[in-house]
Design a protein around this motif. Structure first.
Motif, PDB file in Angstrom:
ATOM      1  N   GLY A  50       9.659 -10.907  -4.453  1.00  0.00           N
ATOM      2  CA  GLY A  50       9.974 -11.925  -3.655  1.00  0.00           C
ATOM      3  C   GLY A  50      11.312 -11.932  -2.720  1.00  0.00           C
ATOM      4  O   GLY A  50      12.251 -11.421  -3.027  1.00  0.00           O
ATOM      5  N   GLN A  51      10.866 -12.255  -1.531  1.00  0.00           N
ATOM      6  CA  GLN A  51      12.028 -11.956  -0.376  1.00  0.00           C
ATOM      7  C   GLN A  51      13.217 -12.760  -0.546  1.00  0.00           C
ATOM      8  O   GLN A  51      14.319 -12.155  -0.402  1.00  0.00           O
ATOM      9  N   ALA A  52      13.158 -13.910  -1.050  1.00  0.00           N
ATOM     10  CA  ALA A  52      14.247 -14.661  -1.459  1.00  0.00           C
ATOM     11  C   ALA A  52      15.290 -13.987  -2.369  1.00  0.00           C
ATOM     12  O   ALA A  52      16.498 -14.044  -2.019  1.00  0.00           O
ATOM     13  N   GLY A  68      13.489  -1.139  -5.893  1.00  0.00           N
ATOM     14  CA  GLY A  68      12.094  -1.476  -5.409  1.00  0.00           C
ATOM     15  C   GLY A  68      12.142  -2.969  -4.727  1.00  0.00           C
ATOM     16  O   GLY A  68      12.579  -4.029  -5.512  1.00  0.00           O
ATOM     17  N   THR A  69      11.232  -3.326  -3.883  1.00  0.00           N
ATOM     18  CA  THR A  69      10.940  -4.710  -3.301  1.00  0.00           C
ATOM     19  C   THR A  69       9.491  -5.074  -3.163  1.00  0.00           C
ATOM     20  O   THR A  69       8.678  -4.185  -3.056  1.00  0.00           O
ATOM     21  N   SER A  70       9.228  -6.247  -3.162  1.00  0.00           N
ATOM     22  CA  SER A  70       7.715  -6.726  -2.836  1.00  0.00           C
ATOM     23  C   SER A  70       7.656  -8.161  -2.532  1.00  0.00           C
ATOM     24  O   SER A  70       8.802  -8.860  -2.590  1.00  0.00           O
ATOM     25  N   ALA A  91       4.926  -3.172  -2.417  1.00  0.00           N
ATOM     26  CA  ALA A  91       3.754  -3.744  -1.922  1.00  0.00           C
ATOM     27  C   ALA A  91       4.264  -4.963  -1.001  1.00  0.00           C
ATOM     28  O   ALA A  91       5.617  -5.546  -0.920  1.00  0.00           O
ATOM     29  N   ASP A  92       3.531  -5.053   0.124  1.00  0.00           N
ATOM     30  CA  ASP A  92       3.760  -6.399   1.085  1.00  0.00           C
ATOM     31  C   ASP A  92       3.587  -7.655   0.314  1.00  0.00           C
ATOM     32  O   ASP A  92       4.194  -8.652   0.546  1.00  0.00           O
ATOM     33  N   ASN A  93       2.776  -7.780  -0.421  1.00  0.00           N
ATOM     34  CA  ASN A  93       2.490  -9.068  -1.322  1.00  0.00           C
ATOM     35  C   ASN A  93       2.610  -8.761  -2.778  1.00  0.00           C
ATOM     36  O   ASN A  93       3.707  -8.107  -2.882  1.00  0.00           O
ATOM     37  N   GLU A  94       1.790  -9.019  -3.689  1.00  0.00           N
ATOM     38  CA  GLU A  94       2.101  -9.000  -5.150  1.00  0.00           C
ATOM     39  C   GLU A  94       1.901  -7.244  -5.391  1.00  0.00           C
ATOM     40  O   GLU A  94       1.070  -6.638  -4.949  1.00  0.00           O
ATOM     41  N   PRO A  95       2.919  -6.958  -6.049  1.00  0.00           N
ATOM     42  CA  PRO A  95       2.558  -5.415  -6.405  1.00  0.00           C
ATOM     43  C   PRO A  95       2.179  -5.286  -7.721  1.00  0.00           C
ATOM     44  O   PRO A  95       1.688  -6.363  -8.569  1.00  0.00           O
ATOM     45  N   LEU A 112       8.338 -16.393  -7.520  1.00  0.00           N
ATOM     46  CA  LEU A 112       7.588 -17.552  -7.703  1.00  0.00           C
ATOM     47  C   LEU A 112       7.018 -17.241  -9.039  1.00  0.00           C
ATOM     48  O   LEU A 112       6.589 -16.148  -9.375  1.00  0.00           O
ATOM     49  N   GLU A 113       6.750 -18.266 -10.010  1.00  0.00           N
ATOM     50  CA  GLU A 113       6.372 -18.071 -11.160  1.00  0.00           C
ATOM     51  C   GLU A 113       4.813 -17.587 -11.209  1.00  0.00           C
ATOM     52  O   GLU A 113       4.567 -16.876 -12.024  1.00  0.00           O
TER      53      GLU A 113
END
Length: 337
Positions: A50-52, A68-70, A91-95, A112-113
């Motif tokens: 999550g970007q937040a 790592g980010t996603s 990943a750009d979305n969910e890893p 996000l849960e």
């Protein structure tokens, strides 16, 4: 609307409050969204879903702790681009679960849960915790919210901006950077106060808005901001009424229903991801101006369309930028038409 006294109080929070930041005493135990997390020391390897959370850690000077980010909606804030370029994007979305644990994280920060939770797209908290990997869920998405109802969850109580400050404070404790966390929260509170003061200068009796996030297809009902969520908080803070009453985070509502509500403004999300056709804000604009229903909405006819980054509509530091942009845009319109 928040009272001017609140504005003065927020701005008055100054450097003196920051001098009392004590170092973290490990082991540190934190209660987080139904789980008890214990840290023997500050994590040296963190993964964000999550970007937040990603940009919060950057703002706290913790890029060197991230491996790592996603889950990105917009490009990274320009001031963090150099740091971000050195961190693997899983990943750009969910890893995948495997890609996250392969980084051997000592913390997984989750926005996000529905990514990490009972029905997590990446995995459950139990799967991570069995491997001794603590998962920190952003309180903004788990407190007073049922994420098992509706496609993106349902708010049981209105979103509270304090939940963002809480995440920053807790990240400060976990990583032993409390002074940085206090300063960041003070800056964000000052930004909010400035936006509220701007809105106080122009407060029509009844202005309304619809917030359009995206659409799975442009020929079906759009995903719009529901009642009690983050965009609803943004609008209410500035004295603007959300025309959508559903408590779902992002319900779908038909354009005929929206046209009958005839909002004063349309707020549309701009994002860099391309998951759905309407992720492209230019396609949103083209649709609004050409569809036989939407082109007759007053906000479209009078070009009262405000474009915000999608991350401003999520519980994040960008929420404060979004409120500022909304306040500025609303002040710039002639509402006599």
């Amino acid at each position: 609307m928040l009272l001017p006294r609140f504005v003065a109080l927020v701005v008055g929070l100054g450097v003196g409050a920051l001098a009392h930041a004590a170092p973290t005493q490990y082991p540190l135990t934190i209660e987080n969204c139904g789980s008890t997390l214990t840290f023997a020391q500050a994590p040296a390897r963190a993964v964000t879903i999550g970007q937040a959370g990603t940009e919060m850690l950057f703002a706290l000077g913790l890029a060197d702790k991230m491996v790592g980010t996603s889950l990105w909606f917009n490009d990274v804030l320009v001031q963090y681009k150099a740091q971000n370029d050195n961190i693997e994007r899983l990943a750009d979305n969910e890893p995948s679960f495997e890609s996250v644990i392969a980084k051997r994280p000592q913390l997984v920060a989750v926005e996000l849960e529905w990514m990490v939770g009972p029905q997590g797209a990446v995995g459950t908290r139990e799967q991570f915790h069995e491997l001794k990997i603590p998962t920190y869920l952003m309180p903004s998405d788990c407190e007073a919210k049922d994420n098992l109802v509706g496609s993106d969850g349902t708010r049981l109580a209105p979103f509270r901006i304090d939940s963002i400050y809480k995440s920053i404070t807790q990240f400060g404790e976990i990583f032993d950077v409390q002074a940085r966390a206090q300063q960041l929260n003070t800056d964000l509170k000052a930004s909010l106060a400035k936006s509220i003061a701007m809105a106080n200068g122009k407060n029509p009796k009844d202005i309304s808005a619809l917030v359009w996030f995206s659409s799975a297809s442009l020929d079906i009902d759009p995903y719009v901001a529901g009642h009690k969520g983050v965009p609803d908080f943004m609008l209410n803070t500035l004295g603007v009424r959300n025309v959508v009453e559903s408590d779902e985070e992002w319900p779908t509502v038909g354009w005929e229903t929206i046209a009958k509500a005839n909002p004063t403004f349309l707020v549309i999300a701009r994002m860099d991801r391309r998951r759905f056709p309407a992720d492209d804000y230019l396609k949103k604009l083209e649709f609004l101006r050409n569809d036989p229903v939407t082109r007759n909405i007053d906000a479209v006819k009078n070009n009262r369309i405000i474009i915000l980054d999608a991350m401003a509509m999520q519980a994040s530091m960008r929420t404060f930028d979004g409120i500022a942009a909304l306040a500025s845009a609303i002040n710039g319109y002639d509402l006599s038409k």
